[in-house]
Motif scaffolding. Sequence first.
Motif, mmCIF file in Angstrom:
data_model
loop_
_atom_site.group_PDB
_atom_site.id
_atom_site.type_symbol
_atom_site.label_atom_id
_atom_site.label_comp_id
_atom_site.label_asym_id
_atom_site.label_seq_id
_atom_site.Cartn_x
_atom_site.Cartn_y
_atom_site.Cartn_z
ATOM 1 N N GLU A 1 30.829 43.617 41.360
ATOM 2 C CA GLU A 1 31.859 44.493 41.909
ATOM 3 C C GLU A 1 31.457 44.900 43.324
ATOM 4 N N VAL B 1 34.874 52.358 41.100
ATOM 5 C CA VAL B 1 34.873 51.973 42.509
ATOM 6 C C VAL B 1 33.435 51.918 43.008
ATOM 7 N N GLU C 1 32.971 46.972 47.189
ATOM 8 C CA GLU C 1 33.843 48.045 47.664
ATOM 9 C C GLU C 1 35.234 47.531 48.024
ATOM 10 N N GLU C 2 36.197 48.421 47.870
ATOM 11 C CA GLU C 2 37.590 48.081 48.156
ATOM 12 C C GLU C 2 37.878 48.066 49.651
ATOM 13 N N THR D 1 37.192 44.242 41.535
ATOM 14 C CA THR D 1 37.433 44.463 42.960
ATOM 15 C C THR D 1 36.269 43.837 43.717
ATOM 16 N N LYS E 1 41.507 41.933 44.509
ATOM 17 C CA LYS E 1 41.530 42.669 43.250
ATOM 18 C C LYS E 1 42.111 41.751 42.186
ATOM 19 N N HIS F 1 39.436 40.454 51.030
ATOM 20 C CA HIS F 1 39.406 41.388 49.912
ATOM 21 C C HIS F 1 40.214 40.840 48.738
ATOM 22 N N TYR G 1 43.614 48.763 51.774
ATOM 23 C CA TYR G 1 44.376 48.254 50.635
ATOM 24 C C TYR G 1 45.782 48.846 50.611
#
Length: 256
Positions: free
Chosen positions: A53, A250, A55-56, A176, A156, A154, A60
């Motif tokens: 996982e 997150v 970071e977003e 993510t 998801k 990026h 976004y």
Amino acid sequence: MNRNEGLTRARLLRDAGVLGGALAVGGALGAGNALAELSVVAAGAAALSLTPEQEEGPYYVALEKIRREITLGRPGVPLKLRMTIVDSATGKPIRNAACDIWHCDASGVYSDESVEDTVGQTWLRGVQLTDARGVAAFDTIYPGHYVGRATHIHVKVHIGGTKTGTSYSGGHVSHTGQLMFDDAISTRVFALPPYASDTDVRTLDSGDRVYTEQGGKRSVLKLTKLGTSVADGYLGTITLSVDPAATPAVVGAAGP
């Protein structure tokens, strides 16, 4: 039983499934690229540990439109992105997972962001649902770069949502992350217009926090030329191993 008989029926079925997925993805790109895809998918499907996982980030925009072609006229080196989503517990492809991607343009700018003066524009954002082989396909451009971050896309992965027309809603996020790029290939791409006009200081993978601290080494795209020159573009492939039932917390800071 001799060593040659050691291939079990299960393994034969698994390998046949991987080959079928690779050929389906690569069919429109030619046999050579299909074989390149096969090696990537096979390697990813055999490794069932979870994809890390990451970071977003701050840019976004929730569940943009379902569409394969996301350039909307933004110039750049073509990138055909093919992501295979597999279940970490079984190694089997996950069907109807919504892959939600977003990235900057050749100048390092994101769409639909007030700080970028791009509100209302939605280029280089989109959602695709995986097919029966777990593959989501996007036609985009090679991302540029901006201060503080290495080149990346990026992503998801949403599970259990609903498609209505060209939109997707509901479900939950099972992964993510960020897709990273080989610095040497990026150097060749960035020598071409319009990338070459970006004079921002470039951050390499070795100086990027996602790459060095959040497992980014496992998220580097396999890039194969689509033609004879860099300008012809690349096929970018990767397998992401996710737990479809999970809703991970997150990770890290909401950096750029």
